[in-house]
Structure formats: C-alpha cells, structure tokens
Write a protein that holds these residues in place. Sequence first.
Motif, PDB file in Angstrom:
ATOM      1  N   LEU A   1      11.400  17.561  -1.460  1.00  0.00           N
ATOM      2  CA  LEU A   1      11.839  16.523  -0.789  1.00  0.00           C
ATOM      3  C   LEU A   1      12.303  15.528  -1.702  1.00  0.00           C
ATOM      4  CD1 LEU A   1      10.390  15.876   2.782  1.00  0.00           C
ATOM      5  CD2 LEU A   1      12.294  17.262   2.101  1.00  0.00           C
ATOM      6  N   THR A   2      11.482  14.704  -2.623  1.00  0.00           N
ATOM      7  CA  THR A   2      11.880  13.972  -3.795  1.00  0.00           C
ATOM      8  C   THR A   2      12.574  14.573  -4.887  1.00  0.00           C
ATOM      9  OG1 THR A   2       9.493  14.384  -4.325  1.00  0.00           O
ATOM     10  CG2 THR A   2       9.910  12.380  -2.902  1.00  0.00           C
ATOM     11  N   GLU A   3      12.154  15.794  -5.159  1.00  0.00           N
ATOM     12  CA  GLU A   3      12.919  16.625  -6.163  1.00  0.00           C
ATOM     13  C   GLU A   3      14.356  16.827  -6.014  1.00  0.00           C
ATOM     14  OE1 GLU A   3      10.766  20.159  -6.867  1.00  0.00           O
ATOM     15  OE2 GLU A   3       9.104  19.011  -7.967  1.00  0.00           O
TER      16      GLU A   3
ATOM     17  N   ARG B   1       3.461  10.701  -6.364  1.00  0.00           N
ATOM     18  CA  ARG B   1       4.877  11.167  -6.888  1.00  0.00           C
ATOM     19  C   ARG B   1       4.800  11.161  -8.393  1.00  0.00           C
ATOM     20  NH1 ARG B   1       4.013  13.846  -3.233  1.00  0.00           N
ATOM     21  NH2 ARG B   1       5.493  14.331  -1.569  1.00  0.00           N
ATOM     22  N   PHE B   2       4.155  10.209  -9.188  1.00  0.00           N
ATOM     23  CA  PHE B   2       4.427   9.880 -10.624  1.00  0.00           C
ATOM     24  C   PHE B   2       3.031  10.384 -11.334  1.00  0.00           C
ATOM     25  CE2 PHE B   2       7.619   7.500  -8.292  1.00  0.00           C
ATOM     26  CZ  PHE B   2       8.919   8.101  -8.923  1.00  0.00           C
TER      27      PHE B   2
ATOM     28  N   VAL C   1      14.031   5.664  -8.022  1.00  0.00           N
ATOM     29  CA  VAL C   1      12.742   5.366  -7.373  1.00  0.00           C
ATOM     30  C   VAL C   1      12.685   4.646  -6.025  1.00  0.00           C
ATOM     31  CG1 VAL C   1      10.471   4.445  -7.802  1.00  0.00           C
ATOM     32  CG2 VAL C   1      11.601   5.606  -9.719  1.00  0.00           C
ATOM     33  N   TRP C   2      13.481   3.573  -5.990  1.00  0.00           N
ATOM     34  CA  TRP C   2      13.286   2.746  -4.647  1.00  0.00           C
ATOM     35  C   TRP C   2      13.945   3.685  -3.299  1.00  0.00           C
ATOM     36  CZ3 TRP C   2      11.423  -1.170  -2.556  1.00  0.00           C
ATOM     37  CH2 TRP C   2      11.792  -1.658  -1.370  1.00  0.00           C
ATOM     38  N   ARG C   3      15.065   4.567  -3.863  1.00  0.00           N
ATOM     39  CA  ARG C   3      15.871   5.336  -2.744  1.00  0.00           C
ATOM     40  C   ARG C   3      14.662   6.351  -2.296  1.00  0.00           C
ATOM     41  NH1 ARG C   3      21.922   7.987  -2.845  1.00  0.00           N
ATOM     42  NH2 ARG C   3      21.695   8.707  -0.683  1.00  0.00           N
ATOM     43  N   GLN C   4      13.864   7.008  -3.219  1.00  0.00           N
ATOM     44  CA  GLN C   4      13.174   7.968  -2.897  1.00  0.00           C
ATOM     45  C   GLN C   4      11.912   7.475  -2.145  1.00  0.00           C
ATOM     46  OE1 GLN C   4      11.414  10.038  -6.476  1.00  0.00           O
ATOM     47  NE2 GLN C   4      13.367   9.519  -7.601  1.00  0.00           N
ATOM     48  N   TYR C   5      11.572   6.155  -2.394  1.00  0.00           N
ATOM     49  CA  TYR C   5      10.423   5.647  -1.575  1.00  0.00           C
ATOM     50  C   TYR C   5      11.149   5.124  -0.159  1.00  0.00           C
ATOM     51  CZ  TYR C   5       7.683   1.627   0.152  1.00  0.00           C
ATOM     52  OH  TYR C   5       7.120   0.771   0.892  1.00  0.00           O
TER      53      TYR C   5
ATOM     54  N   ALA D   1       0.908  -1.165  -0.177  1.00  0.00           N
ATOM     55  CA  ALA D   1       0.008  -0.105  -0.071  1.00  0.00           C
ATOM     56  C   ALA D   1       0.788   1.139  -0.028  1.00  0.00           C
ATOM     57  CB  ALA D   1      -0.859  -0.132   1.137  1.00  0.00           C
ATOM     58  N   SER D   2       1.926   1.487   0.671  1.00  0.00           N
ATOM     59  CA  SER D   2       2.677   2.514   0.980  1.00  0.00           C
ATOM     60  C   SER D   2       3.684   2.789  -0.490  1.00  0.00           C
ATOM     61  CB  SER D   2       3.835   2.269   1.870  1.00  0.00           C
ATOM     62  OG  SER D   2       4.715   1.238   1.821  1.00  0.00           O
ATOM     63  N   PHE D   3       3.831   1.692  -1.110  1.00  0.00           N
ATOM     64  CA  PHE D   3       4.752   1.756  -2.548  1.00  0.00           C
ATOM     65  C   PHE D   3       3.603   2.161  -3.544  1.00  0.00           C
ATOM     66  CE2 PHE D   3       6.802   0.573  -6.268  1.00  0.00           C
ATOM     67  CZ  PHE D   3       8.258   0.894  -5.912  1.00  0.00           C
ATOM     68  N   VAL D   4       2.477   1.807  -3.611  1.00  0.00           N
ATOM     69  CA  VAL D   4       1.367   2.158  -4.370  1.00  0.00           C
ATOM     70  C   VAL D   4       1.005   3.849  -4.310  1.00  0.00           C
ATOM     71  CG1 VAL D   4      -0.857   1.711  -5.249  1.00  0.00           C
ATOM     72  CG2 VAL D   4       0.531  -0.226  -4.686  1.00  0.00           C
ATOM     73  N   ALA D   5       1.026   4.077  -2.724  1.00  0.00           N
ATOM     74  CA  ALA D   5       0.365   5.467  -2.614  1.00  0.00           C
ATOM     75  C   ALA D   5       1.598   6.319  -3.064  1.00  0.00           C
ATOM     76  CB  ALA D   5       0.219   5.448  -1.222  1.00  0.00           C
ATOM     77  N   PHE D   6       2.959   5.933  -2.856  1.00  0.00           N
ATOM     78  CA  PHE D   6       3.930   6.592  -3.085  1.00  0.00           C
ATOM     79  C   PHE D   6       3.955   6.630  -4.627  1.00  0.00           C
ATOM     80  CE2 PHE D   6       8.456   6.499  -5.034  1.00  0.00           C
ATOM     81  CZ  PHE D   6       8.796   7.413  -4.536  1.00  0.00           C
TER      82      PHE D   6
END
Length: 309
Positions: free
Chosen positions: A201-203, A120-121, A212-216, A111-116
């Motif tokens: 923050l992600t930018e 963000r994309f 992507v993985w590190r941003q998440y 859920a957290s990965f899908v929500a991210f």
Amino acid sequence: MSSVTAAARAATPPAAEPAARRNRRPLRPARIVLYVFLTVVALGWLAPLLLALYASLRPYQETAQYGYFSWPHKLSLDYYQQAWSGAEMPRYFRNTFFIAVPAVLLTLFFASFVAFALARFKIPGRKTMLVAFTAGNLLPPQVMVTPLYTAYTKIPLPEWMSSSLTLYDSYLGLIAIHVAFQTGFCVFVLYNYTQTIPVELTEAAVVDGAGVWRQYWQITMPLLRPALGALATLEFTWIYNDFLWALVLMSSGDKLPVTSALNNLRGQFFTDYNLLAAGSVLVALPTLIVFFALQKQFISGLTLGANKG
C-alpha cells in the motif's frame, strides 16, 4: 394428512435445517467450566462497583445500623447531589479534561507516527529504539518523583502558561509527563499492528508521488483506527484515573484533577462512606461513557489478528 407431513419432514435434506442449529456447538464439560469461571471473574470485578452503587443510594445511619448487605429501607439520590456540589466536581471535571484529552491525543499522534516510521523505514537501530520504548514502561514512576519535581521547578514558562513561572503547577507539566510515560506502550502496540498492514500500500503511494506525511496520514492512519480506538480507551482511563503525578507536580487546589476531589468529601474526624461512594460513582462515569462510545473499536482492536493464519 399427518402421515404425509411426517413423510415430507423425513424427506427434507439436512441442508434445509436452520443454519443456527447446524453451527451450534455441543456444550462440553470444559466449555461449561470456562463459562462458569468467566462468570465468577466478571461478578468479582463488578462486585465492588455494585456495592458502591448500592451504598450510595442508602443513608449512612441505615447501613451503620443494619450493615451494607442488609435489605434497604430507603433509597434516594441525595448523596449524589451532595457529592456534586460539596466536592465542587464540575470544576475538577473540567481540570481533568484539560489534562486527559490533550494527553491522549498527543500520545496517540506521536506513538502512531513513530510506529509508522519504525515499521516502514529502515532506520538504523530501530529494534533497539523499540526495546527502549518498551523498557521505559517497566520503570516505576515513584523512582522518578524526586528528580522530576526538581526539574519541573527549574524549567521556566511564561506567565500565561503557568502562574508559578515554571513547569511545576501547570497543566502543560502534567500533560507532558503523561505523554512521556504512555507513548512507549502505544508505540509497541501500534508497531506490531503496522507490521500486519501490507507494505504494498505504501509502495503504491510512493509510486504515485506520495510523501512521508501523506503515506502516514492518508494511507496508514485510517487502517490503524481499530488499534487507535482500543488504545484511546485504555489511555483515557489510565490518565483520567491518575492521582500520583497530580499530587506531586501540582500545588494549586483549583487545578487538581477530579480524582483529588474525593478528598473534599472526607471529614477531619468523620467520613460518610456512603457519600464517598456516591462521589466515586460520579468520578467513574466518564470512563464508562468513553468505553461504551468506543466499545466497537475497543473490541475490534483487542481481537486484531485473531482470525489470521
């Protein structure tokens, strides 16, 4: 001396008063009514648990003669010992944790990965996907009992994963159905919270070369901790208390979760409800432990955005 003291007190500026006295709000009638209402509601929710706890400490013969609301003549923990051994609760507790812990962890991870990703994309149709995730929670699980049972008996699994050689009657089957049903709600909650995290923050992480993985994992996940704590408490409670899917998708008695262990305390012709109350209190203890362990995260997760303009 007293006149000097009185004069000094009169000359003390209002700013010297204790902060607690300055910040104390007056008790208005509306606030008093609110406190009374919340107290009554809280006692209403606690009453069944307190009655079960009280009954579990009394002999059944005493409550049968004098009633459950009578003054006790004898209190003991004998029923707890009988429930623990008679219902074989250690084995059922182990089965429950084999199901609940992986299901909660997988649900929060997916859920957290899908929500991210949705937050963000710019994924085409992401709003439609979010609505689909949310609408999936509105589907009554009873409607899917028959097709899921048929599908589970036809999906093969190796023998080391399931003694039935199918997804039916396996821990993996129960974990999968819980993850499937609970992920939608968690995506909805985490998506809304991820939207409140500054996109800068992600930018900045992208500028530093983060993938992507590190941003998440390193940027977003630590900031999701309050929401994840609140969801972990709710999800563990819901999955732990499940009885329907275990009853439908399992047949081996030694694999059933702890909610089914209470059936072992019911006799064919007679049921000692005080013994059943003791078993119910034992079954409820893990959820209380999880709540108090994650209480800080749970409360902070519920109050997210309360102070934002």
